[in-house]
Design an enzyme around this catalytic site. Structure first.
Site, mmCIF file in Angstrom:
data_model
loop_
_atom_site.group_PDB
_atom_site.id
_atom_site.type_symbol
_atom_site.label_atom_id
_atom_site.label_comp_id
_atom_site.label_asym_id
_atom_site.label_seq_id
_atom_site.Cartn_x
_atom_site.Cartn_y
_atom_site.Cartn_z
ATOM 1 N N ASN A 92 36.109 29.229 14.518
ATOM 2 C CA ASN A 92 34.706 29.010 14.910
ATOM 3 C C ASN A 92 33.897 30.235 14.489
ATOM 4 O O ASN A 92 34.455 31.236 14.040
ATOM 5 C CB ASN A 92 34.578 28.712 16.411
ATOM 6 C CG ASN A 92 35.105 29.853 17.256
ATOM 7 O OD1 ASN A 92 34.660 30.986 17.137
ATOM 8 N ND2 ASN A 92 36.089 29.562 18.107
ATOM 9 N N GLY B 133 43.344 24.511 19.765
ATOM 10 C CA GLY B 133 43.794 23.789 18.571
ATOM 11 C C GLY B 133 44.606 24.654 17.624
ATOM 12 O O GLY B 133 45.417 25.489 18.038
ATOM 13 N N VAL B 134 44.382 24.454 16.338
ATOM 14 C CA VAL B 134 45.168 25.174 15.337
ATOM 15 C C VAL B 134 44.828 26.677 15.358
ATOM 16 O O VAL B 134 45.694 27.522 15.098
ATOM 17 C CB VAL B 134 44.961 24.534 13.941
ATOM 18 C CG1 VAL B 134 43.600 24.784 13.368
ATOM 19 C CG2 VAL B 134 46.041 24.993 12.979
ATOM 20 N N ASP B 135 43.604 27.002 15.703
ATOM 21 C CA ASP B 135 43.164 28.404 15.812
ATOM 22 C C ASP B 135 44.017 29.132 16.860
ATOM 23 O O ASP B 135 44.569 30.220 16.600
ATOM 24 C CB ASP B 135 41.675 28.399 16.221
ATOM 25 C CG ASP B 135 40.981 29.728 16.007
ATOM 26 O OD1 ASP B 135 41.615 30.649 15.461
ATOM 27 O OD2 ASP B 135 39.798 29.837 16.395
ATOM 28 N N THR C 50 38.705 18.002 12.374
ATOM 29 C CA THR C 50 39.069 16.669 12.891
ATOM 30 C C THR C 50 39.636 16.694 14.308
ATOM 31 O O THR C 50 40.061 15.661 14.823
ATOM 32 C CB THR C 50 40.094 15.958 11.980
ATOM 33 O OG1 THR C 50 41.341 16.671 12.028
ATOM 34 C CG2 THR C 50 39.605 15.858 10.547
ATOM 35 N N GLY C 51 39.636 17.870 14.941
ATOM 36 C CA GLY C 51 40.122 17.973 16.314
ATOM 37 C C GLY C 51 38.945 18.112 17.265
ATOM 38 O O GLY C 51 38.144 17.187 17.433
ATOM 39 N N ILE C 52 38.819 19.301 17.823
ATOM 40 C CA ILE C 52 37.772 19.585 18.813
ATOM 41 C C ILE C 52 36.374 19.302 18.235
ATOM 42 O O ILE C 52 35.461 18.934 18.970
ATOM 43 C CB ILE C 52 37.917 21.060 19.264
ATOM 44 C CG1 ILE C 52 39.244 21.240 20.025
ATOM 45 C CG2 ILE C 52 36.745 21.519 20.118
ATOM 46 C CD1 ILE C 52 39.731 22.668 20.183
ATOM 47 N N ASP D 248 53.660 21.642 11.963
ATOM 48 C CA ASP D 248 52.918 22.749 12.564
ATOM 49 C C ASP D 248 52.675 23.780 11.460
ATOM 50 O O ASP D 248 53.626 24.315 10.892
ATOM 51 C CB ASP D 248 53.788 23.325 13.689
ATOM 52 C CG ASP D 248 53.192 24.557 14.346
ATOM 53 O OD1 ASP D 248 52.195 25.114 13.824
ATOM 54 O OD2 ASP D 248 53.726 24.968 15.384
ATOM 55 N N ILE D 249 51.418 24.059 11.179
ATOM 56 C CA ILE D 249 51.066 24.923 10.042
ATOM 57 C C ILE D 249 51.603 26.345 10.210
ATOM 58 O O ILE D 249 51.809 27.047 9.222
ATOM 59 C CB ILE D 249 49.528 24.904 9.823
ATOM 60 C CG1 ILE D 249 49.175 25.301 8.396
ATOM 61 C CG2 ILE D 249 48.809 25.772 10.844
ATOM 62 C CD1 ILE D 249 47.746 24.987 7.998
HETATM 63 N N1 APR Z 1 49.275 22.901 12.839
HETATM 64 C C1 APR Z 1 48.536 22.076 12.059
HETATM 65 N N2 APR Z 1 47.480 21.388 12.515
HETATM 66 C C2 APR Z 1 47.156 21.543 13.833
HETATM 67 C C3 APR Z 1 47.880 22.378 14.711
HETATM 68 C C4 APR Z 1 48.979 23.090 14.161
HETATM 69 N N3 APR Z 1 49.721 23.904 14.902
HETATM 70 N N4 APR Z 1 47.298 22.293 15.937
HETATM 71 C C5 APR Z 1 46.270 21.422 15.831
HETATM 72 N N5 APR Z 1 46.193 20.960 14.569
HETATM 73 C C6 APR Z 1 45.264 19.989 13.958
HETATM 74 C C7 APR Z 1 44.580 18.997 14.871
HETATM 75 O O1 APR Z 1 45.431 17.885 15.114
HETATM 76 C C8 APR Z 1 43.386 18.588 14.025
HETATM 77 O O2 APR Z 1 43.711 17.528 13.153
HETATM 78 O O3 APR Z 1 44.203 20.707 13.373
HETATM 79 C C9 APR Z 1 43.109 19.826 13.169
HETATM 80 C C10 APR Z 1 41.830 20.540 13.530
HETATM 81 O O4 APR Z 1 41.678 20.535 14.935
HETATM 82 P P1 APR Z 1 41.159 21.770 15.789
HETATM 83 O O5 APR Z 1 42.170 22.850 15.811
HETATM 84 O O6 APR Z 1 40.670 21.237 17.070
HETATM 85 O O7 APR Z 1 39.939 22.340 14.866
HETATM 86 P P2 APR Z 1 38.434 21.800 14.667
HETATM 87 O O8 APR Z 1 38.277 20.356 14.950
HETATM 88 O O9 APR Z 1 38.036 22.317 13.309
HETATM 89 O O10 APR Z 1 37.638 22.565 15.769
HETATM 90 C C11 APR Z 1 37.464 23.961 15.654
HETATM 91 O O11 APR Z 1 38.537 24.445 17.688
HETATM 92 O O12 APR Z 1 39.795 25.897 18.889
HETATM 93 C C12 APR Z 1 38.765 25.726 18.231
HETATM 94 O O13 APR Z 1 38.291 27.977 17.583
HETATM 95 C C13 APR Z 1 38.328 26.654 17.141
HETATM 96 O O14 APR Z 1 36.215 26.367 18.125
HETATM 97 C C14 APR Z 1 36.999 26.034 16.994
HETATM 98 C C15 APR Z 1 37.302 24.543 17.038
#
Ligand code: APR
Length: 173
Positions: free
Chosen positions: A23, A31-33, A121-123, A9-10
């Site tokens: 975003n 997600g990570v945000d 790579t997430g949302i 967890d970052i």
């Molecule tokens: N620590 C590290 N990595 C994380 C954590 C964490 N606590 N939580 C999620 N991740 C990873 C996810 O597994 C993924 O591989 O971060 C990576 C990016 O995923 P997202 O957070 O979904 O980000 P992204 O794909 O760039 O989408 C951005 O998501 O919530 C929103 O505000 C953000 O709208 C923007 C979108």
């Protein structure tokens, strides 16, 4: 200069700057945000609001810097990854720009250690294998041009990204 990969967890790993996959609104999200704003507290959003007042948000591929609130860091660098849309909309170049622009801000603020999540790579559904290759290439080529050392840690939340990043960096399993 060193590039490492860890799984975790970052928000729990100390660094001079923690990069956030934000975003364009800079107002937080899931997600990570979401994890960064929750763990860092309201000071981060307050700083984001000042940037919004000044420049109206952050464009895809660009980055902005704020304080880190309660996180174990001096700064959070918010960068906006591209939404994957088939790969024909400049997604790869925009993702590389996220890494480059984040590292430029880190360097300008004298950061020695920078942690990155796997941006987009997430949302945003960027294919993980492509994203890993782009991330490593962008970071390596930025660091190669820097006289002062910056240590980069890729903090992977999921096993797939962790394995892909290790493979890209040719680190043994
Ligand atoms: N620590 C590290 N990595 C994380 C954590 C964490 N606590 N939580 C999620 N991740 C990873 C996810 O597994 C993924 O591989 O971060 C990576 C990016 O995923 P997202 O957070 O979904 O980000 P992204 O794909 O760039 O989408 C951005 O998501 O919530 C929103 O505000 C953000 O709208 C923007 C979108």
């Amino acid at each position: 200069m060193k590039i490492e990969v860890v799984r975790g967890d970052i928000t729990r790993i100390a660094a001079d700057a923690i990069v956030n996959a934000a975003n364009t609104s800079l107002l937080g999200g899931g997600g990570v945000d979401g994890a960064i704003h929750r763990a860092g507290g309201p000071a981060i959003l307050e700083d984001c609001r000042k940037i919004i007042a000044r420049q109206g948000g952050c464009k895809t591929g660009e980055a902005v810097i704020t304080g880190a609130g309660d996180l174990p860091a001096k700064y959070v660098i918010h960068t906006v990854g591209p939404v994957w849309n088939g790969g024909t909309h400049g997604e790869e170049e925009k993702l590389a720009s996220c890494y480059r622009n984040s590292l430029q801000l880190a360097r300008d603020h004298q950061c020695c250690t920078v942690t990155f999540p796997n941006i987009s790579t997430g949302i945003y559904h960027f294919p993980k294998e492509k994203a890993a290759a782009i991330a490593v290439r962008a970071v390596q080529s930025f660091l190669a041009g820097q006289p002062a050392g910056i240590n980069v840690i890729f903090v992977c939340f999921d096993e797939e990204n962790y394995s892909l990043l290790k493979a890209e960096l040719k680190i043994g399993h």
